[in-house]
Design a protein around this motif. Sequence first.
Motif, PDB file in Angstrom:
ATOM      1  N   ILE A 153       0.840  -1.196   0.000  1.00  0.00           N
ATOM      2  CA  ILE A 153       0.000   0.000   0.000  1.00  0.00           C
ATOM      3  C   ILE A 153       0.875   1.247   0.000  1.00  0.00           C
ATOM      4  O   ILE A 153       0.612   2.207  -0.731  1.00  0.00           O
ATOM      5  CB  ILE A 153      -0.960  -0.012   1.201  1.00  0.00           C
ATOM      6  N   GLY A 154       1.939   1.220   0.800  1.00  0.00           N
ATOM      7  CA  GLY A 154       2.876   2.349   0.796  1.00  0.00           C
ATOM      8  C   GLY A 154       3.493   2.566  -0.571  1.00  0.00           C
ATOM      9  O   GLY A 154       3.653   3.714  -1.021  1.00  0.00           O
ATOM     10  N   GLU A 155       3.840   1.479  -1.251  1.00  0.00           N
ATOM     11  CA  GLU A 155       4.409   1.609  -2.598  1.00  0.00           C
ATOM     12  C   GLU A 155       3.417   2.281  -3.541  1.00  0.00           C
ATOM     13  O   GLU A 155       3.793   3.125  -4.353  1.00  0.00           O
ATOM     14  CB  GLU A 155       4.801   0.227  -3.127  1.00  0.00           C
ATOM     15  N   GLY A 156       2.159   1.903  -3.416  1.00  0.00           N
ATOM     16  CA  GLY A 156       1.147   2.508  -4.272  1.00  0.00           C
ATOM     17  C   GLY A 156       0.931   3.980  -3.970  1.00  0.00           C
ATOM     18  O   GLY A 156       0.593   4.760  -4.872  1.00  0.00           O
ATOM     19  N   LEU A 157       1.130   4.360  -2.711  1.00  0.00           N
ATOM     20  CA  LEU A 157       0.952   5.757  -2.308  1.00  0.00           C
ATOM     21  C   LEU A 157       2.218   6.582  -2.478  1.00  0.00           C
ATOM     22  O   LEU A 157       2.185   7.811  -2.336  1.00  0.00           O
ATOM     23  CB  LEU A 157       0.501   5.813  -0.836  1.00  0.00           C
ATOM     24  N   GLY A 158       3.331   5.904  -2.743  1.00  0.00           N
ATOM     25  CA  GLY A 158       4.593   6.618  -2.907  1.00  0.00           C
ATOM     26  C   GLY A 158       5.205   7.071  -1.601  1.00  0.00           C
ATOM     27  O   GLY A 158       5.984   8.030  -1.555  1.00  0.00           O
ATOM     28  N   ARG A 159       4.894   6.388  -0.503  1.00  0.00           N
ATOM     29  CA  ARG A 159       5.490   6.714   0.793  1.00  0.00           C
ATOM     30  C   ARG A 159       5.543   5.454   1.646  1.00  0.00           C
ATOM     31  O   ARG A 159       4.776   4.517   1.438  1.00  0.00           O
ATOM     32  CB  ARG A 159       4.704   7.804   1.517  1.00  0.00           C
ATOM     33  N   ARG A 160       6.465   5.426   2.575  1.00  0.00           N
ATOM     34  CA  ARG A 160       6.649   4.245   3.413  1.00  0.00           C
ATOM     35  C   ARG A 160       5.632   4.251   4.546  1.00  0.00           C
ATOM     36  O   ARG A 160       5.423   5.268   5.210  1.00  0.00           O
ATOM     37  CB  ARG A 160       8.062   4.213   3.990  1.00  0.00           C
ATOM     38  N   LEU A 161       5.004   3.114   4.768  1.00  0.00           N
ATOM     39  CA  LEU A 161       4.105   2.927   5.898  1.00  0.00           C
ATOM     40  C   LEU A 161       4.753   1.985   6.908  1.00  0.00           C
ATOM     41  O   LEU A 161       5.395   1.007   6.526  1.00  0.00           O
ATOM     42  CB  LEU A 161       2.771   2.323   5.446  1.00  0.00           C
ATOM     43  N   ARG A 162       4.606   2.289   8.177  1.00  0.00           N
ATOM     44  CA  ARG A 162       5.083   1.400   9.233  1.00  0.00           C
ATOM     45  C   ARG A 162       4.030   0.341   9.516  1.00  0.00           C
ATOM     46  O   ARG A 162       2.830   0.575   9.366  1.00  0.00           O
ATOM     47  CB  ARG A 162       5.360   2.176  10.521  1.00  0.00           C
TER      48      ARG A 162
END
Length: 284
Positions: free
Chosen positions: A208-217
Amino acid sequence: MRILVTGATGVVGRIVVDRLLEAGQQVRALTRNPAASGLPDAAEVVAGDLTVPSTLAGVFDGVERAYLLPGVLDPDRAAEQAQSFVKPAAEAGVDRIVDMSTSAVTERRPGSYEMFLEVEQVIEASGLGWTHVRPGEFAVNKLDMWGESIRAEGVVRNAFPDALGVPIHEADIAEVIVAALLEDGHEGRAYSLTGPQALSHRRQAEAIGEGLGRRLRFEAVTYGQARAAYIRAGIPADAAEYILGYQAEYAEEPPQVSPDVEEVLGRPGRTLSRWAADHAGDLT
């Protein structure tokens, strides 16, 4: 061809309407409140409620095929209400029904499959052409489960961090339904639909982070903490228990990726990263 679409304003149904219109079909969209539907002008929007059969008078006139969403039926009267849909459909000359069932039918998971199985049996006994579409985990459910923590903190919290899931993009479900409505070769088939990847909850957060262009913890929590978080997010307690029950089962018996989306559509299903990019506005 005129096609009746039930659940036309829902997550999947709205896409079905759009895809059918793009394919040049005539769409009759059934909804409880046409004035608030927000459906395209090209669709013929009619009022009706599948749980109140008397409201369906005339909705099948001139209809050749129909998409049925059993999930809106009364669980205690689903077979009866399905019969009240199927019988007038057959009498009006409808020749094919595609229904969105659930993978729980094949898994025989208590608490959900009985109703959908009953509806499938009613449709099969009708003498009409039929196709059952049985999706499993909807990726869009992540909006309820994780959406708030992603937006506010950039974090995903869940129990069973290494349990696998195979979440599917709702557009893939809709496009399989449309193919089954329009194409030959799908009658008498039941399609089990999954996403194209089996991903742990940790890996789902990364995707999901990849799709949003940011890292999620990702933060692992207990069953009870996850249940409480789901309920705070607005998920009913029984649904929260049901979701977590699936996750606990999948931690020991991992789900498999089904080939059916690719078989029907001639391409792999959309990834979870693609789903997140498509829903960036909901997650930021």
